[in-house]
Design an enzyme around this catalytic site. Structure first.
Site, PDB file in Angstrom:
ATOM      1  N   SER A 114       0.830  -1.387   0.017  1.00 59.44           N
ATOM      2  CA  SER A 114       0.017   0.163   0.109  1.00 59.44           C
ATOM      3  C   SER A 114       0.851   1.183   0.190  1.00 59.44           C
ATOM      4  CB  SER A 114      -1.125  -0.014   1.190  1.00 59.44           C
ATOM      5  OG  SER A 114      -1.618  -1.120   1.434  1.00 59.44           O
TER       6      SER A 114
HETATM    7  N1  SAH Z   1      -0.102  -5.544   3.783  1.00 56.96           N
HETATM    8  C1  SAH Z   1       0.740  -5.688   2.629  1.00 56.96           C
HETATM    9  C2  SAH Z   1       0.029  -5.308   1.509  1.00 56.96           C
HETATM   10  C3  SAH Z   1      -1.384  -6.415   1.307  1.00 56.96           C
HETATM   11  S1  SAH Z   1      -1.709  -6.612  -0.335  1.00 56.96           S
HETATM   12  C4  SAH Z   1       1.952  -5.253   2.788  1.00 56.96           C
HETATM   13  O1  SAH Z   1       2.318  -4.319   3.658  1.00 56.96           O
HETATM   14  O2  SAH Z   1       2.872  -5.392   1.884  1.00 56.96           O
HETATM   15  C5  SAH Z   1      -2.997  -7.656   0.161  1.00 56.96           C
HETATM   16  C6  SAH Z   1      -2.699  -8.858   0.657  1.00 56.96           C
HETATM   17  O3  SAH Z   1      -3.583  -9.879   1.142  1.00 56.96           O
HETATM   18  C7  SAH Z   1      -2.073  -9.818  -0.592  1.00 56.96           C
HETATM   19  O4  SAH Z   1      -0.971 -10.278  -0.538  1.00 56.96           O
HETATM   20  C8  SAH Z   1      -2.994 -11.125  -0.799  1.00 56.96           C
HETATM   21  O5  SAH Z   1      -2.665 -12.169  -1.250  1.00 56.96           O
HETATM   22  C9  SAH Z   1      -3.470 -11.140   0.491  1.00 56.96           C
HETATM   23  N2  SAH Z   1      -4.832 -11.837   0.892  1.00 56.96           N
HETATM   24  C10 SAH Z   1      -5.774 -11.648   0.069  1.00 56.96           C
HETATM   25  N3  SAH Z   1      -6.918 -12.500   0.376  1.00 56.96           N
HETATM   26  C11 SAH Z   1      -6.572 -13.090   1.723  1.00 56.96           C
HETATM   27  C12 SAH Z   1      -7.159 -13.994   2.609  1.00 56.96           C
HETATM   28  N4  SAH Z   1      -8.142 -14.464   2.415  1.00 56.96           N
HETATM   29  N5  SAH Z   1      -6.264 -14.267   3.769  1.00 56.96           N
HETATM   30  C13 SAH Z   1      -5.072 -13.838   3.794  1.00 56.96           C
HETATM   31  N6  SAH Z   1      -4.478 -13.031   2.873  1.00 56.96           N
HETATM   32  C14 SAH Z   1      -5.305 -12.510   1.650  1.00 56.96           C
END
Ligand code: SAH
Length: 229
Positions: free
Chosen positions: A78
């Site tokens: 993000s």
């Molecule tokens: N917080 C992260 C960015 C998040 S992007 C950072 O600081 O880099 C969102 C992430 O959520 C992605 O990697 C995606 O694979 C994950 N995601 C999506 N659905 C999910 C779920 N049901 N459980 C765990 N992770 C999930």
């Protein structure tokens, strides 16, 4: 002679300047304080965590820019302001135990771990979970535990959590996460049926009742489900 050379090399390696420190200070002033984030713990964490270590090596120069960045597998880290905003809104205290869903690069987890005592984070894409775990270990973040799997069900065995942060856009708030939020706790989660109508929603649990408030329009990658479960 050889030992002098080795000592010199050691000193050089040990005191390698953080080339990105100025960029990080500028990021906090120009993108985060200027937009109204005031919580000192959040600002200090954003000044400390080396964001350039969490992005692919070919986009390091862009790590402190005012935008999200691709981290592979169709996912993004993000925008710095959104990371700070979501962190501040949770009103974290040093003794908190926090759950994050969507580890991605591990950056947000590292920011949380600078403020609270324990961070649990779940990532559904196995490769990302593995690389985030390695990265956090290498950088010395000892109070973060990375789990690979579908975060929909939270982590019952470690619940309740003082605060929960979801960093993928969900259609609705997963009930297990509401259940695992401590009384008096806060959760921040992007909610919306498409990326064009997503809002950051603040959830508060008071006297067992759930109160929600829409905060900011946002655009997160989708919250996905593990079809095996
Ligand atoms: N917080 C992260 C960015 C998040 S992007 C950072 O600081 O880099 C969102 C992430 O959520 C992605 O990697 C995606 O694979 C994950 N995601 C999506 N659905 C999910 C779920 N049901 N459980 C765990 N992770 C999930």
């Amino acid at each position: 002679m050889k030992s002098i050379f080795l000592a010199l090399l050691f000193v050089l390696l040990a005191f390698q300047p953080d080339n990105y420190k100025n960029d990080r200070m500028r990021m906090v002033n120009d993108q985060i304080i200027s937009r109204g984030v005031r919580d000192q713990a959040t600002l200090n964490a954003m000044r400390t965590v080396p964001r350039h270590e969490f992005v692919p090596s070919n986009s390091r120069q862009l790590a402190y820019g005012d935008h999200p960045l691709s981290i592979g597998y169709g996912q993004t880290i993000s925008q710095p302001y959104i990371v700070a905003y979501m962190t501040e809104v949770l009103e974290l205290k040093p003794d908190f135990k926090v759950l994050e869903i969507g580890t991605g690069s591990g950056y947000q987890a590292a920011v949380l771990s600078e403020i609270v005592s324990e961070v649990f984070t779940i990532e559904i894409i196995k490769e990302l979970a593995t690389s985030a775990k390695k990265r956090l270990q290498m950088l010395g973040y000892k109070n973060v535990r990375v789990f690979s799997g579908d975060g929909y069900n939270g982590l019952k065995e470690f619940a309740p959590f003082d605060a929960i942060m979801v960093t993928a856009g969900a259609e609705s708030i997963p009930q297990p996460l509401l259940d695992q939020l401590k009384e008096g706790g806060r959760m921040i989660i992007p909610v919306g049926s498409s990326s064009y109508t997503q809002y950051l929603v603040l959830v508060e649990k008071k006297n067992g009742k759930i109160k929600t408030r829409k905060l900011l329009p946002v655009r997160f990658v989708p919250f996905t489900r593990d079809s095996k479960k």
